[in-house]
Design an enzyme around this catalytic site. Structure first.
Site, PDB file in Angstrom:
ATOM      1  N   ALA A   1     -10.092 -41.034  10.009  1.00  0.00           N
ATOM      2  CA  ALA A   1      -8.898 -40.254   9.652  1.00  0.00           C
ATOM      3  C   ALA A   1      -9.035 -39.671   8.247  1.00  0.00           C
ATOM      4  CB  ALA A   1      -7.644 -41.108   9.769  1.00  0.00           C
TER       5      ALA A   1
ATOM      6  N   GLY B   1     -11.303 -36.764   8.612  1.00  0.00           N
ATOM      7  CA  GLY B   1     -10.615 -35.750   9.407  1.00  0.00           C
ATOM      8  C   GLY B   1      -9.498 -35.058   8.651  1.00  0.00           C
ATOM      9  N   ASP B   2      -8.817 -35.796   7.786  1.00  0.00           N
ATOM     10  CA  ASP B   2      -7.764 -35.206   6.958  1.00  0.00           C
ATOM     11  C   ASP B   2      -8.352 -34.101   6.082  1.00  0.00           C
ATOM     12  OD1 ASP B   2      -5.130 -35.058   5.641  1.00  0.00           O
ATOM     13  OD2 ASP B   2      -6.133 -36.046   3.955  1.00  0.00           O
ATOM     14  N   ALA B   3      -9.487 -34.386   5.480  1.00  0.00           N
ATOM     15  CA  ALA B   3     -10.134 -33.395   4.618  1.00  0.00           C
ATOM     16  C   ALA B   3     -10.634 -32.195   5.426  1.00  0.00           C
ATOM     17  CB  ALA B   3     -11.288 -34.041   3.862  1.00  0.00           C
TER      18      ALA B   3
END
Length: 134
Positions: free
Chosen positions: A23, A26-28
């Site tokens: 996560a 994935g956030d970045a």
């Protein structure tokens, strides 16, 4: 030395990474896609770019994007999404319900896994589905 721009981990390697790690990546990745999209649209000052980026990357928006993507995901992609969605998180932001936060974490986990697998074409395809329906 590892080339971080050409990462291509196999499924077993990705599965050794924690849900929070996927996560986090994935956030970045998702934020970079949003920022790139907004910059490519042109004509925005930094203040508006930031505001519009925040509007796309907050948990309620990511939860809505996840709902749009679900019908388009493969079984493996759904497994990554569920893995993130079902991860035990200790706190949700004030602006999001626990359900929205879980879906947002699922979306981020999916994007992290795809990025680490080197599936940038699929990331772009899924991001364009989000844009088409926005």
């Amino acid at each position: 030395m590892e080339n971080y721009f050409e990462i291509k981990l196999d499924e077993q390697q990705i599965n050794t990474i924690t849900n929070q790690g996927l996560a986090h990546i994935g956030d970045a990745v998702f934020e970079l896609l949003c920022r790139s999209h907004l910059c490519c649209m042109g004509g925005k000052v930094a203040k508006n770019l930031h505001r519009d980026t925040v509007a796309m990357v907050n948990a309620p928006s990511q939860a809505r994007f996840a709902d749009r993507l679900l019908p388009h995901l493969t079984e493996q992609e759904l497994a990554y999404f569920r893995r993130g969605k079902n991860a035990h998180t200790h706190a949700a932001p004030k602006a999001a319900s626990p359900k929205e936060y879980a879906k947002a974490t699922g979306l981020e986990t999916l994007f992290g896994a795809l990025y680490l697998a080197g599936q940038t074409d699929r990331l772009n395809e899924l991001f364009h589905i989000i844009l088409e329906e926005t």
